[in-house]
Design a protein around this motif. Sequence first.
Motif, PDB file in Angstrom:
ATOM      1  N   HIS A  92      20.976 -30.496 106.447  1.00 52.84           N
ATOM      2  CA  HIS A  92      21.491 -31.233 105.293  1.00 52.84           C
ATOM      3  C   HIS A  92      20.562 -30.913 104.117  1.00 52.84           C
ATOM      4  CE1 HIS A  92      22.441 -35.093 103.015  1.00 52.84           C
ATOM      5  NE2 HIS A  92      23.602 -34.471 103.138  1.00 52.84           N
ATOM      6  N   PRO A  93      20.935 -29.902 103.311  1.00 53.83           N
ATOM      7  CA  PRO A  93      20.043 -29.424 102.249  1.00 53.83           C
ATOM      8  C   PRO A  93      19.572 -30.505 101.276  1.00 53.83           C
ATOM      9  CG  PRO A  93      21.890 -27.916 102.542  1.00 53.83           C
ATOM     10  CD  PRO A  93      22.173 -29.126 103.379  1.00 53.83           C
ATOM     11  N   ALA A  94      20.416 -31.483 100.950  1.00 49.82           N
ATOM     12  CA  ALA A  94      20.042 -32.493  99.962  1.00 49.82           C
ATOM     13  C   ALA A  94      18.847 -33.322 100.409  1.00 49.82           C
ATOM     14  CB  ALA A  94      21.233 -33.398  99.674  1.00 49.82           C
ATOM     15  N   THR A  95      18.717 -33.545 101.709  1.00 46.16           N
ATOM     16  CA  THR A  95      17.601 -34.347 102.220  1.00 46.16           C
ATOM     17  C   THR A  95      16.574 -33.495 102.960  1.00 46.16           C
ATOM     18  OG1 THR A  95      18.833 -34.815 104.256  1.00 46.16           O
ATOM     19  CG2 THR A  95      19.024 -36.423 102.456  1.00 46.16           C
ATOM     20  N   SER A  96      16.760 -32.172 102.950  1.00 46.94           N
ATOM     21  CA  SER A  96      15.885 -31.238 103.666  1.00 46.94           C
ATOM     22  C   SER A  96      15.803 -31.562 105.153  1.00 46.94           C
ATOM     23  CB  SER A  96      14.468 -31.240 103.059  1.00 46.94           C
ATOM     24  OG  SER A  96      14.517 -30.858 101.702  1.00 46.94           O
ATOM     25  N   LEU A  97      16.831 -32.216 105.674  1.00 49.64           N
ATOM     26  CA  LEU A  97      16.847 -32.564 107.090  1.00 49.64           C
ATOM     27  C   LEU A  97      17.294 -31.360 107.909  1.00 49.64           C
ATOM     28  CD1 LEU A  97      16.755 -35.043 109.218  1.00 49.64           C
ATOM     29  CD2 LEU A  97      19.213 -34.722 109.174  1.00 49.64           C
TER      30      LEU A  97
END
Length: 149
Positions: A92-97
Amino acid sequence: MPFFFLFQAPPTVHLFTRTAKADANIILTCLATGFYPKDIIMQIKRNGRVLTKEDGVETTDVRPNNDGTFQRKDHVEILKSDVSTYTCEVNHPATSLHVEEKWDHTPFENEGNAALIVGGVIVGVVFVAVAVTLIVLKLKTKRLGKICF
């Protein structure tokens, strides 16, 4: 609008199985849910190799949840006897997860239900047999008021 839309929400990742139409198979499912924004990368891997549509992977694509977050579910049908290492990788790129869940080959979720169903059927048959026996005794003896149910 909920406050978290000003921020990002990472997904929760689940990897589980369920029964398939073919008795020898199970369906391995990877579910990512509760994330925002909706951009996500999900892959099911077998022994480190990314499985594709040609391997039978099906996806729901990204769908909205009722709370404004999103979910995605991918699944693939595999043999119950397959001892390969299966993983679900979610980015999940937005949260760097970055999460990679490994399937531990636990029995599929409906396997325990078979014993419950068989037990329920046995109890039901015994109940019906007792009820029929009491009715037959009641009719045979013609003492309708003396037999208790």
